[in-house]
Design an enzyme around this catalytic site. Structure first.
Site, short mmCIF file in Angstrom:
data_model
loop_
_atom_site.label_atom_id
_atom_site.label_comp_id
_atom_site.label_asym_id
_atom_site.label_seq_id
_atom_site.Cartn_x
_atom_site.Cartn_y
_atom_site.Cartn_z
N CYS A 231 13.08 10.68 7.56
CA CYS A 231 13.15 10.16 8.93
C CYS A 231 14.56 10.32 9.49
O CYS A 231 14.74 10.44 10.68
CB CYS A 231 12.73 8.70 8.94
SG CYS A 231 13.40 7.78 7.56
N GLU B 250 9.36 14.98 16.25
CA GLU B 250 9.73 15.00 14.85
C GLU B 250 8.84 16.00 14.10
O GLU B 250 7.62 15.84 14.08
CB GLU B 250 9.57 13.60 14.25
CG GLU B 250 10.05 13.52 12.82
CD GLU B 250 9.99 12.11 12.25
OE1 GLU B 250 8.98 11.42 12.44
OE2 GLU B 250 10.97 11.71 11.60
N GLU C 210 10.17 0.87 10.42
CA GLU C 210 11.12 1.96 10.22
C GLU C 210 10.34 3.24 10.50
O GLU C 210 9.51 3.64 9.69
CB GLU C 210 11.66 1.90 8.79
CG GLU C 210 13.01 2.55 8.66
CD GLU C 210 12.89 4.01 8.38
OE1 GLU C 210 12.92 4.79 9.35
OE2 GLU C 210 12.73 4.37 7.21
N LYS D 259 0.84 -1.20 0.00
CA LYS D 259 0.00 0.00 0.00
C LYS D 259 0.88 1.25 0.00
O LYS D 259 1.53 1.58 0.98
CB LYS D 259 -0.91 0.06 1.22
CG LYS D 259 -1.96 1.15 1.05
CD LYS D 259 -2.61 1.58 2.34
CE LYS D 259 -1.87 2.69 3.05
NZ LYS D 259 -1.83 3.99 2.33
N GLY E 49 3.05 3.02 13.66
CA GLY E 49 3.83 1.80 13.93
C GLY E 49 3.23 1.01 15.09
O GLY E 49 3.11 -0.22 15.03
N GLY F 139 6.93 4.76 8.44
CA GLY F 139 6.02 5.88 8.70
C GLY F 139 6.17 6.36 10.13
O GLY F 139 7.24 6.23 10.73
N SER F 140 5.09 6.88 10.67
CA SER F 140 5.18 7.51 11.99
C SER F 140 5.19 6.46 13.11
O SER F 140 4.70 5.34 12.95
CB SER F 140 4.00 8.46 12.18
OG SER F 140 2.80 7.74 12.19
N THR F 141 5.72 6.86 14.24
CA THR F 141 5.78 5.98 15.40
C THR F 141 4.36 5.63 15.88
O THR F 141 4.09 4.48 16.26
CB THR F 141 6.61 6.65 16.51
OG1 THR F 141 7.94 6.85 16.00
CG2 THR F 141 6.69 5.80 17.76
P1 NAP Z 1 1.69 7.64 8.73
O1 NAP Z 1 0.30 7.93 9.11
O2 NAP Z 1 2.49 6.80 9.62
O3 NAP Z 1 1.65 7.04 7.25
C1 NAP Z 1 2.55 6.09 6.73
C2 NAP Z 1 1.77 5.01 5.97
O4 NAP Z 1 0.95 4.27 6.88
C3 NAP Z 1 0.81 5.57 4.93
O5 NAP Z 1 0.75 4.69 3.84
C4 NAP Z 1 -0.50 5.58 5.70
O6 NAP Z 1 -1.64 5.63 4.89
C5 NAP Z 1 -0.40 4.28 6.46
N1 NAP Z 1 -1.30 4.18 7.62
C6 NAP Z 1 -1.88 5.16 8.34
N2 NAP Z 1 -2.63 4.64 9.33
C7 NAP Z 1 -2.54 3.30 9.24
C8 NAP Z 1 -3.08 2.21 9.99
N3 NAP Z 1 -3.89 2.40 11.03
N4 NAP Z 1 -2.77 0.95 9.62
C9 NAP Z 1 -1.94 0.73 8.58
N5 NAP Z 1 -1.41 1.71 7.84
C10 NAP Z 1 -1.69 2.99 8.16
O7 NAP Z 1 2.48 8.98 8.52
P2 NAP Z 1 1.89 10.33 7.89
O8 NAP Z 1 0.57 10.71 8.45
O9 NAP Z 1 1.98 10.20 6.45
O10 NAP Z 1 2.95 11.33 8.49
C11 NAP Z 1 2.88 11.73 9.85
C12 NAP Z 1 4.23 11.77 10.48
O11 NAP Z 1 4.89 10.51 10.34
C13 NAP Z 1 5.21 12.72 9.85
O12 NAP Z 1 5.04 14.03 10.31
C14 NAP Z 1 6.51 12.12 10.29
O13 NAP Z 1 6.80 12.50 11.61
C15 NAP Z 1 6.27 10.66 10.26
N6 NAP Z 1 6.75 10.02 9.03
C16 NAP Z 1 7.91 9.31 9.09
C17 NAP Z 1 8.38 8.71 7.93
C18 NAP Z 1 9.64 7.95 7.90
O14 NAP Z 1 10.26 7.86 6.86
N7 NAP Z 1 10.05 7.32 8.98
C19 NAP Z 1 7.70 8.85 6.75
C20 NAP Z 1 6.50 9.55 6.72
C21 NAP Z 1 6.04 10.12 7.88
P3 NAP Z 1 -2.19 7.06 4.40
O15 NAP Z 1 -1.37 7.39 3.24
O16 NAP Z 1 -3.60 6.85 4.05
O17 NAP Z 1 -2.02 8.00 5.55
#
Ligand code: NAP
Ligand code: MG
Length: 507
Positions: free
Chosen positions: A301, A401, A267, A192, A250, A245-247
């Protein structure tokens, strides 16, 4: 077919694309609509105009994708490893042949400056598939010297059907980091992409088909995290989930995976310490620190988001650093001279700007930026390079972050103080230090809580070098031999080679 609200051909032409934009799910080797017929527009963050209405996968589509991946698994895992590798090598060639197309599509959907998409995202993606293409038949089990009369050896078997959920900050590159080792090891995939950046993942699916990847080995289900992502994390037919993605998300993944005890690889976020000592080469440190935080608009990240400066050089460093930051050319990512593009979504831009307010409330001093640029760029997701001096390492901007072009400045007097600040968050992903003192460099490399340490450099990655974190930055490693271990499980095989009739108990 769902009704198209955007004229794809016009958008593609304006962005200099030569081939059609893929906007459907990819399941069992076919591009298909979502079972519900639902779509979601992906936007160009430069001006928030729609690019394409992309099929929005629901739980029923995830079921279909898991079914296809399950069906494809036996033949794919039994294929000679070299033949799996050959598909990945072919894919790497196709990525290079379509480099300009992929670079433009990535820039259009994410806001990455075209010069970065061309010079970094696309070549690194091709390099990743090539590395693991070559790895496929070189990753092997062991024979173990056990007691007399027995042969013991290990098999490295694929985990099975793997779910992969990726974010929007490096969609093209991150899908390669996840898919290449998983495929080399013989797994099949349900992936996804992030809802705001699905386009290059779908293009890669098209190139995979062209490279000869059998139907169902990779399935792409763009959709909402809370729907499609959650369905993948919970699915009883999926044996492992790999997530970036986000903690906070995670944690949800770990909980959702408990039903069938999926193997989990995470990660997550970071708050990278980037320490500049008073003996550093200042020019190198200034340039490297700007790269550490402003490349990709700070949406990384591993970004060096805490600039930890020795008191003696802090003023001299900041003069040069502010001058560099304020000279960065912001603009349309599709303009090849642009050095910094917009953030990837409006929502995220607002989140980053929210931290400027938080900084001021806690007594932080904004030394540069802290706002959207004026003029034409104001209608896009832009934020100026932002430098903020924090009052204390405990301030929110020094702990949380921000994930944008926002760097928090802190100062120190002694090495011990620098180390305490560096290790003073719950994260542990990327880190950097600038010094000419060799023992100090290695001492810090040993003592820093982090998965990666860059000495007199920052943010280097290579498919051969392990990538991942500790603490709230997650667990497991991508890249290198470690990634192959993550995507396989060990089977231990015992053979009675002397063919003696084994006794019951010695009597
Ligand atoms: P996120 O919510 O963790 O999104 C990452 C991925 O997870 C996206 O594909 C997201 O789908 C999916 N996701 C969201 N909720 C989920 C759930 N309950 N079960 C399974 N998958 C799910 O991150 P974000 O909202 O895009 O960003 C928020 C914060 O995360 C950023 O400000 C940053 O701090 C952190 N972040 C870290 C990294 C990294 O490289 N470590 C990358 C991105 C963000 P959707 O696309 O529909 O949201
Ligand atoms: Mg987009």
């Amino acid at each position: 077919m769902a009704e198209r609200k955007v004229n794809l051909a016009d958008v593609a032409q304006a962005a200099g694309l030569r081939t059609p934009i893929r906007h459907q799910l990819f399941i069992g080797g076919q591009f298909v609509d979502a079972a519900s017929g639902e779509t979601l527009a992906t936007l160009n963050p430069h001006d928030n105009t729609p690019i394409a209405d992309v099929a929005l996968a629901g739980a029923a589509d995830v079921d279909r994708a898991v079914e296809a991946a399950t069906k494809a698994l036996p033949a794919w895992r039994r294929l000679a490893a070299a033949d799996r590798g050959r598909v990945l090598l072919k894919l790497a060639d196709l990525i290079e042949a379509n480099a300009e197309e992929l670079a433009r599509l990535e820039s259009l959907d994410t806001g990455h400056p075209l010069r970065d998409s061309r010079a970094l995202d696309v070549p690194r993606t091709a390099a990743c598939y090539r590395y693991f293409g070559g790895m496929a038949d070189k990753f092997q089990g062991e024979t173990i010297p056990v007691e007399a009369g027995f042969l013991n050896y290990t098999l490295r078997e694929p985990v099975g059907v793997v779910g992969q959920v990726v974010p929007w900050n490096f969609p093209l590159m991150f899908t390669s980091w996840k898919m290449a080792p998983a495929l080399a090891a013989g797994n099949t995939i349900v992936m996804k992409p992030a809802e705001v950046t699905p386009l290059t993942s779908l293009k890669i699916a098209e190139l995979m088909r062209e490279a000869g990847l059998p139907d169902g080995v990779v399935n792409m289900v763009p959709g909402l995290g809370t729907v499609a992502g959650q369905a993948i994390a919970e699915h009883p037919g999926i044996h492992k989930i790999a997530f970036t993605g986000s903690t906070a998300t995670g944690r949800k993944i770990v909980q959702a995976s408990a039903g069938n005890l999926k193997k989990v690889q995470l990660e997550l976020g970071g708050k990278g310490p980037n320490i500049v000592f008073d003996d550093a080469n200042l020019v190198a440190a200034v340039n490297g620190s700007a790269w550490a935080i402003f490349h990709n608009q700070g949406q990384a990240c591993i970004a060096g988001s805490r600039l930890i400066l020795h008191e003696r050089i802090a003023d001299a460093f900041l003069d040069k650093f502010i001058a560099l930051a304020t000279s960065i050319r912001l603009g349309n990512p599709l303009d090849a001279t642009t050095e910094m593009g917009p953030l990837t979504s409006q929502l995220h831009r607002d989140r980053v700007l929210g931290y400027v307010k938080v900084a001021r409330e806690q007594g932080g001093e904004v030394l540069a930026g802290g706002k959207t640029p004026d003029g034409d760029l104001a209608k896009g997701c832009y934020v100026e390079p932002t430098i903020v001096r924090a009052k204390s390492p405990r301030d929110r901007i020094a702990q949380e972050e921000v994930f944008g072009p926002f760097v928090t400045v802190l100062t120190f007097k002694t090495d011990d103080e620098a180390l305490a600040i560096a290790n003073g968050t719950d994260y542990g992903l990327g880190s950097g230090l600038w010094t000419m003192n060799l023992p100090r460099a290695h001492r810090f490399a040993r003592e820093i809580h982090a998965g990666m340490v860059w000495i007199n450099s920052y943010k280097r990655v290579n498919p051969g070098s392990p990538f991942g974190g500790t603490g709230l930055s997650g667990y497991g490693r991508e890249m290198g031999f470690d990634a192959m271990r993550e995507y396989t499980q060990v089977k231990s095989v015992w053979v009675n080679v002397d063919a003696q009739i084994p006794p019951w108990y010695p009597r």
